[in-house]
Design a protein around this motif. Structure first.
Motif, PDB file in Angstrom:
ATOM      1  N   ARG A 178       0.840  -1.208   0.000  1.00  0.00           N
ATOM      2  CA  ARG A 178       0.000   0.000   0.000  1.00  0.00           C
ATOM      3  C   ARG A 178       0.871   1.253   0.000  1.00  0.00           C
ATOM      4  NH1 ARG A 178      -1.582   0.089   4.789  1.00  0.00           N
ATOM      5  NH2 ARG A 178      -0.821   2.141   5.433  1.00  0.00           N
ATOM      6  N   ARG A 179       1.957   1.222   0.771  1.00  0.00           N
ATOM      7  CA  ARG A 179       2.858   2.376   0.808  1.00  0.00           C
ATOM      8  C   ARG A 179       3.569   2.569  -0.538  1.00  0.00           C
ATOM      9  NH1 ARG A 179       4.673   3.389   6.234  1.00  0.00           N
ATOM     10  NH2 ARG A 179       3.039   2.651   7.658  1.00  0.00           N
ATOM     11  N   LEU A 180       3.915   1.470  -1.188  1.00  0.00           N
ATOM     12  CA  LEU A 180       4.640   1.551  -2.462  1.00  0.00           C
ATOM     13  C   LEU A 180       3.755   2.005  -3.606  1.00  0.00           C
ATOM     14  CD1 LEU A 180       6.759  -1.752  -2.338  1.00  0.00           C
ATOM     15  CD2 LEU A 180       7.545   0.582  -1.875  1.00  0.00           C
ATOM     16  N   TRP A 203      -5.969  -2.995   4.628  1.00  0.00           N
ATOM     17  CA  TRP A 203      -5.934  -4.225   3.839  1.00  0.00           C
ATOM     18  C   TRP A 203      -6.819  -4.173   2.591  1.00  0.00           C
ATOM     19  CZ3 TRP A 203      -5.909  -9.290   7.236  1.00  0.00           C
ATOM     20  CH2 TRP A 203      -4.812  -9.245   8.108  1.00  0.00           C
ATOM     21  N   GLY A 204      -7.757  -3.249   2.563  1.00  0.00           N
ATOM     22  CA  GLY A 204      -8.706  -3.212   1.462  1.00  0.00           C
ATOM     23  C   GLY A 204      -9.949  -4.035   1.711  1.00  0.00           C
ATOM     24  N   VAL A 205     -10.036  -4.693   2.859  1.00  0.00           N
ATOM     25  CA  VAL A 205     -11.203  -5.498   3.239  1.00  0.00           C
ATOM     26  C   VAL A 205     -11.480  -5.285   4.721  1.00  0.00           C
ATOM     27  CG1 VAL A 205     -10.773  -7.281   1.498  1.00  0.00           C
ATOM     28  CG2 VAL A 205      -9.795  -7.540   3.797  1.00  0.00           C
ATOM     29  N   ASN A 206     -12.717  -5.503   5.119  1.00  0.00           N
ATOM     30  CA  ASN A 206     -13.079  -5.511   6.532  1.00  0.00           C
ATOM     31  C   ASN A 206     -13.393  -6.931   6.977  1.00  0.00           C
ATOM     32  OD1 ASN A 206     -12.824  -2.866   7.577  1.00  0.00           O
ATOM     33  ND2 ASN A 206     -14.698  -2.233   6.522  1.00  0.00           N
ATOM     34  N   ILE A 207     -13.332  -7.163   8.282  1.00  0.00           N
ATOM     35  CA  ILE A 207     -13.619  -8.478   8.855  1.00  0.00           C
ATOM     36  C   ILE A 207     -14.709  -8.322   9.909  1.00  0.00           C
ATOM     37  CG2 ILE A 207     -12.677 -10.356  10.267  1.00  0.00           C
ATOM     38  CD1 ILE A 207     -10.012  -9.953   8.987  1.00  0.00           C
ATOM     39  N   ALA A 211     -10.344 -13.201   4.412  1.00  0.00           N
ATOM     40  CA  ALA A 211      -9.954 -11.801   4.241  1.00  0.00           C
ATOM     41  C   ALA A 211      -8.514 -11.695   3.746  1.00  0.00           C
ATOM     42  CB  ALA A 211     -10.120 -11.047   5.556  1.00  0.00           C
ATOM     43  N   MET A 212      -7.614 -12.528   4.280  1.00  0.00           N
ATOM     44  CA  MET A 212      -6.221 -12.518   3.832  1.00  0.00           C
ATOM     45  C   MET A 212      -6.123 -12.854   2.348  1.00  0.00           C
ATOM     46  SD  MET A 212      -4.462 -14.422   7.115  1.00  0.00           S
ATOM     47  CE  MET A 212      -3.117 -15.047   6.113  1.00  0.00           C
ATOM     48  N   GLN A 213      -6.852 -13.880   1.934  1.00  0.00           N
ATOM     49  CA  GLN A 213      -6.796 -14.297   0.535  1.00  0.00           C
ATOM     50  C   GLN A 213      -7.387 -13.238  -0.388  1.00  0.00           C
ATOM     51  OE1 GLN A 213      -8.895 -17.947   1.103  1.00  0.00           O
ATOM     52  NE2 GLN A 213      -7.152 -18.985   2.045  1.00  0.00           N
ATOM     53  N   THR A 214      -8.495 -12.632   0.047  1.00  0.00           N
ATOM     54  CA  THR A 214      -9.118 -11.575  -0.747  1.00  0.00           C
ATOM     55  C   THR A 214      -8.210 -10.345  -0.825  1.00  0.00           C
ATOM     56  OG1 THR A 214     -11.319 -12.333  -0.071  1.00  0.00           O
ATOM     57  CG2 THR A 214     -11.161 -10.111  -0.984  1.00  0.00           C
ATOM     58  N   ALA A 215      -7.617  -9.985   0.308  1.00  0.00           N
ATOM     59  CA  ALA A 215      -6.748  -8.808   0.352  1.00  0.00           C
ATOM     60  C   ALA A 215      -5.493  -9.002  -0.483  1.00  0.00           C
ATOM     61  CB  ALA A 215      -6.379  -8.494   1.798  1.00  0.00           C
ATOM     62  N   ALA A 216      -4.974 -10.227  -0.525  1.00  0.00           N
ATOM     63  CA  ALA A 216      -3.782 -10.497  -1.343  1.00  0.00           C
ATOM     64  C   ALA A 216      -4.063 -10.193  -2.809  1.00  0.00           C
ATOM     65  CB  ALA A 216      -3.337 -11.940  -1.174  1.00  0.00           C
ATOM     66  N   LYS A 217      -5.244 -10.545  -3.270  1.00  0.00           N
ATOM     67  CA  LYS A 217      -5.610 -10.256  -4.657  1.00  0.00           C
ATOM     68  C   LYS A 217      -5.848  -8.763  -4.869  1.00  0.00           C
ATOM     69  CE  LYS A 217      -7.702 -14.801  -5.465  1.00  0.00           C
ATOM     70  NZ  LYS A 217      -8.963 -15.548  -5.775  1.00  0.00           N
ATOM     71  N   LYS A 218      -6.556  -8.134  -3.934  1.00  0.00           N
ATOM     72  CA  LYS A 218      -6.857  -6.705  -4.086  1.00  0.00           C
ATOM     73  C   LYS A 218      -5.594  -5.858  -4.085  1.00  0.00           C
ATOM     74  CE  LYS A 218     -11.603  -6.104  -2.551  1.00  0.00           C
ATOM     75  NZ  LYS A 218     -12.502  -5.230  -1.784  1.00  0.00           N
ATOM     76  N   ASN A 219      -4.609  -6.286  -3.292  1.00  0.00           N
ATOM     77  CA  ASN A 219      -3.365  -5.525  -3.188  1.00  0.00           C
ATOM     78  C   ASN A 219      -2.316  -5.959  -4.200  1.00  0.00           C
ATOM     79  OD1 ASN A 219      -3.506  -3.661  -0.652  1.00  0.00           O
ATOM     80  ND2 ASN A 219      -4.452  -5.574   0.006  1.00  0.00           N
ATOM     81  N   ARG A 220      -2.692  -6.888  -5.079  1.00  0.00           N
ATOM     82  CA  ARG A 220      -1.816  -7.374  -6.155  1.00  0.00           C
ATOM     83  C   ARG A 220      -0.499  -7.932  -5.607  1.00  0.00           C
ATOM     84  NH1 ARG A 220      -4.371  -2.799  -8.303  1.00  0.00           N
ATOM     85  NH2 ARG A 220      -5.556  -3.220 -10.218  1.00  0.00           N
ATOM     86  N   ILE A 221      -0.618  -8.686  -4.530  1.00  0.00           N
ATOM     87  CA  ILE A 221       0.553  -9.358  -3.964  1.00  0.00           C
ATOM     88  C   ILE A 221       0.813 -10.646  -4.754  1.00  0.00           C
ATOM     89  CG2 ILE A 221       1.546 -10.373  -1.883  1.00  0.00           C
ATOM     90  CD1 ILE A 221       0.946  -7.390  -1.592  1.00  0.00           C
ATOM     91  N   ASP A 222       2.060 -10.906  -5.089  1.00  0.00           N
ATOM     92  CA  ASP A 222       2.409 -12.195  -5.685  1.00  0.00           C
ATOM     93  C   ASP A 222       2.523 -13.215  -4.558  1.00  0.00           C
ATOM     94  OD1 ASP A 222       2.444 -11.066  -8.163  1.00  0.00           O
ATOM     95  OD2 ASP A 222       4.582 -11.385  -8.548  1.00  0.00           O
ATOM     96  N   VAL A 223       1.589 -14.136  -4.476  1.00  0.00           N
ATOM     97  CA  VAL A 223       1.595 -15.177  -3.439  1.00  0.00           C
ATOM     98  C   VAL A 223       2.142 -16.461  -4.062  1.00  0.00           C
ATOM     99  CG1 VAL A 223       0.235 -16.483  -1.782  1.00  0.00           C
ATOM    100  CG2 VAL A 223      -0.370 -14.096  -2.285  1.00  0.00           C
ATOM    101  N   LEU A 224       3.317 -16.855  -3.621  1.00  0.00           N
ATOM    102  CA  LEU A 224       3.997 -18.033  -4.160  1.00  0.00           C
ATOM    103  C   LEU A 224       3.820 -19.174  -3.161  1.00  0.00           C
ATOM    104  CD1 LEU A 224       7.191 -16.062  -5.173  1.00  0.00           C
ATOM    105  CD2 LEU A 224       5.264 -16.651  -6.647  1.00  0.00           C
ATOM    106  N   PRO A 249      -2.249  -6.199  12.291  1.00  0.00           N
ATOM    107  CA  PRO A 249      -2.338  -4.950  11.522  1.00  0.00           C
ATOM    108  C   PRO A 249      -1.279  -3.921  11.890  1.00  0.00           C
ATOM    109  CG  PRO A 249      -4.506  -5.621  12.333  1.00  0.00           C
ATOM    110  CD  PRO A 249      -3.499  -6.469  13.032  1.00  0.00           C
ATOM    111  N   ILE A 250      -1.005  -3.765  13.189  1.00  0.00           N
ATOM    112  CA  ILE A 250      -0.014  -2.747  13.565  1.00  0.00           C
ATOM    113  C   ILE A 250       1.398  -3.222  13.269  1.00  0.00           C
ATOM    114  CG2 ILE A 250       0.178  -3.464  15.990  1.00  0.00           C
ATOM    115  CD1 ILE A 250       0.531  -0.435  16.616  1.00  0.00           C
ATOM    116  N   PHE A 251       1.673  -4.519  13.402  1.00  0.00           N
ATOM    117  CA  PHE A 251       3.001  -5.002  13.053  1.00  0.00           C
ATOM    118  C   PHE A 251       3.280  -4.763  11.568  1.00  0.00           C
ATOM    119  CE2 PHE A 251       3.983  -8.371  16.552  1.00  0.00           C
ATOM    120  CZ  PHE A 251       3.909  -7.376  17.501  1.00  0.00           C
ATOM    121  N   GLY A 252       2.267  -4.989  10.735  1.00  0.00           N
ATOM    122  CA  GLY A 252       2.439  -4.713   9.317  1.00  0.00           C
ATOM    123  C   GLY A 252       2.789  -3.258   9.061  1.00  0.00           C
TER     124      GLY A 252
END
Length: 419
Positions: free
Chosen positions: A25-27, A81-85, A162-175, A370-373
Motif C-alpha cells: 500500500r505504501r509503495l 488491507w482493502g477489506v473488513n472483517i 480476508a487474507m486471501q481476498t486482500a492479497a488479490k486486491k493488493n496485487r501481492i504475488d503469493v507463491l 495490523p499494527i506489526f504490518g
C-alpha cells in the motif's frame, strides 16, 4: 524463474500477510512489487487454528499500546488491507488469584499501567462479575476480577478469507508450495532467495516464518530463538441457557484457561502460554530434538486428544461453570504457540543484514497483525507513521545477541510477567 521484488515476505500467516499488504500500500503500483513466499498455502500454519481473541492487556506498556492501536485497526481494517472483517465485542473478564499479596500487587500495578495507556481495564466486584456473566460463572472470595470491555472476538475462517481476498486486491504475488532453500548476499544485505520455484531478487526481506525461522536462517549464521509450545483447544456442547449470548470472554488465570462462547451453544477453551521459565526451557529443548522441526504443526496426530487432557479440561469447565454439569465433548485439537525465551515479540531490523526485518509474534501474532504490518512498512519505506509514537527497541533481536539462551533465561527468571 527469476523475478525482482521490492520486498519478499517469508511466511504466509497473518503477520506475513499484514506486512505484505502494508508495504505494498505504501509503495503503490509504481514503486515496486511485494511477494509472499509460503511453503504450504496462505494461512495454512498456526493462523488457521487461532483463537482469534483481540485484547490490549499486556504487562509491557509498549505492547499494550500497540495492542490498543491494533484493536482499532481490526475494527476498521479496510484502509489498511482493502477489506473488513466481521467481529464481535464481548469484552473479557480476567480472573486472578488473590491468596498472596504479591499477586494482588502485580495485578493492581497492571491495572494502573493499562489505564495510563488509555486502556479500559478495571477491577470488578463479585456481584458485577455475576451480572456480566448472567450468573454463569462461579466466583469465590480468594479471587480477583478485572474487566476489559474493548476485547474483540474474530473468526479464523473469516480472517483467512480476508487474507486471501486482500492479497488479490493488493496485487501481492503469493507463491504457495514454495520452499526457501538458500540466500545470496551483496555486501551486508540479502540480495536474492533461492527457492523451489526459482530465484527471486529482493531489495528487502521480511522474516515472518514463525517457528520455521531458526532452521531457515541457521545456514547463514543467524540464531533466531523461536520454539513451539503445544496448546490444546477443545469444544464442548452446552445449553444456550448455561452460557448466555453476549457473555464476555473469560481469561481464567486461576484454572489456566480461556473460555468463550462460540458459534451458538459451543464453549470453546484453550490454555494460555506458560510463563514458567523452566517450561519455556523445556519447549526449546523439545524443539531442538524434534526432527520434523516446525512441520510438526501439520502432523495429523495434532488432531487427536488423550483421555487425560480431556478429563483435565472437563474439570476446569465444571469448576468455573457450575450450571453446566458435565458438558458434551464436541472435538478438539492441538495447536501451538511459537514462543521466544522471554515471550516477547521479535520485531524490527536485523543487526547483521541491513535489509532483513523480523515480524515474529511469540504466540500473540493475530491480535497484533495490523499494527506489526504498519511498523515493518514504516521501517522499509521510511514512512514514520506508527514509529513516531511506538518504540520497538525492547522487541529487537539484539537482546539475544550473545546467543547464550540458557544464560538469558537465568538472568530473566525472576522477570516473567503475568500476561
Amino acid at each position: 524463474m527469476n523475478k525482482h521484488y521490492h520486498t519478499v515476505v517469508i511466511g504466509g500467516g497473518c503477520l506475513g500477510a499484514a506486512c505484505a499488504f502494508s508495504v505494498q500500500r505504501r509503495l503503490g503500483n509504481k514503486r515496486g512489487k511485494v511477494a509472499i513466499i509460503e511453503k504450504k498455502v496462505l494461512g495454512a500454519g498456526l493462523s488457521s487454528r487461532h483463537s482469534a481473541i483481540v485484547r490490549s492487556a499486556n504487562a509491557s506498556p509498549m505492547a499494550a499500546r500497540m495492542a490498543k492501536i491494533a484493536t482499532q485497526y481490526w475494527k476498521n481494517l479496510k484502509p489498511l488491507w482493502g477489506v473488513n472483517i466481521p467481529y464481535e465485542q464481548p469484552g473479557a473478564i480476567w480472573i486472578a488469584d488473590n491468596t498472596t499479596g504479591s499477586d494482588s500487587e502485580s495485578w493492581a500495578t497492571l491495572e494502573q499501567m493499562l489505564q495510563q495507556e488509555g486502556i479500559d481495564f478495571a477491577m470488578l466486584a463479585h456481584r458485577d462479575v455475576m451480572d456480566l456473566s448472567r450468573q454463569a460463572l462461579k466466583t469465590v472470595p480468594d479471587e480477583m476480577y478485572y474487566y476489559e470491555p474493548d476485547v474483540l472476538q474474530l473468526d479464523s475462517p473469516q480472517i483467512l478469507n480476508a487474507m486471501q481476498t486482500a492479497a488479490k486486491k493488493n496485487r501481492i504475488d503469493v507463491l504457495e508450495h514454495c520452499d526457501v532453500i538458500d540466500f545470496e548476499f551483496t555486501g551486508q544485505g540479502i540480495s536474492a532467495l533461492h527457492t523451489s520455484q526459482g530465484k527471486f531478487f529482493a531489495e528487502h526481506v521480511i522474516n515472518a516464518a514463525g517457528a520455521w525461522s531458526g532452521e531457515l536462517f541457521a545456514g547463514i549464521g543467524l540464531s533466531i530463538p523461536v520454539a513451539l509450545e503445544p496448546v490444546y483447544a477443545a469444544n464442548f456442547l452446552v445449553s444456550v441457557d448455561d452460557i448466555p449470548k453476549g457473555m464476555p470472554i473469560i481469561a481464567d488465570y486461576v484454572n489456566q484457561a480461556y473460555f468463550r462462547r462460540w458459534r451458538g451453544s459451543i464453549l470453546h477453551m484453550h490454555q494460555p502460554r506458560s510463563r514458567n521459565v523452566k517450561d519455556i526451557a523445556r519447549a526449546f529443548s523439545r524443539t531442538a530434538m524434534n526432527p520434523e522441526g516446525a512441520n510438526v504443526i501439520y502432523d495429523a496426530l495434532s488432531f487427536n486428544v488423550t483421555h487425560q487432557q480431556l478429563d483435565n479440561y472437563l474439570g476446569k469447565v465444571m469448576n468455573r461453570f457450575p450450571k453446566i454439569g458435565k458438558p458434551v465433548y464436541a472435538g478438539g485439537y492441538y495447536s501451538f504457540f511459537d514462543i521466544t525465551p522471554d515471550l516477547k515479540f521479535i520485531l524490527g531490523a536485523d543487526t547483521q543484514f541491513t535489509n532483513l526485518y523480523y515480524c515474529l509474534g511469540a504466540g500473540q501474532a493475530l491480535k497484533y497483525a495490523p499494527i506489526f504490518g504498519e511498523i515493518i512498512a514504516d521501517l522499509i519505506t521510511e514512512g514514520g507513521v506508527i514509529l513516531n509514537s511506538i518504540d520497538i527497541d525492547e522487541f529487537s533481536i539484539a537482546r539475544f545477541s550473545n546467543n547464550d539462551i540458557s544464560r538469558y533465561w537465568q538472568a530473566n527468571a525472576l522477570k516473567q510477567s503475568s500476561l
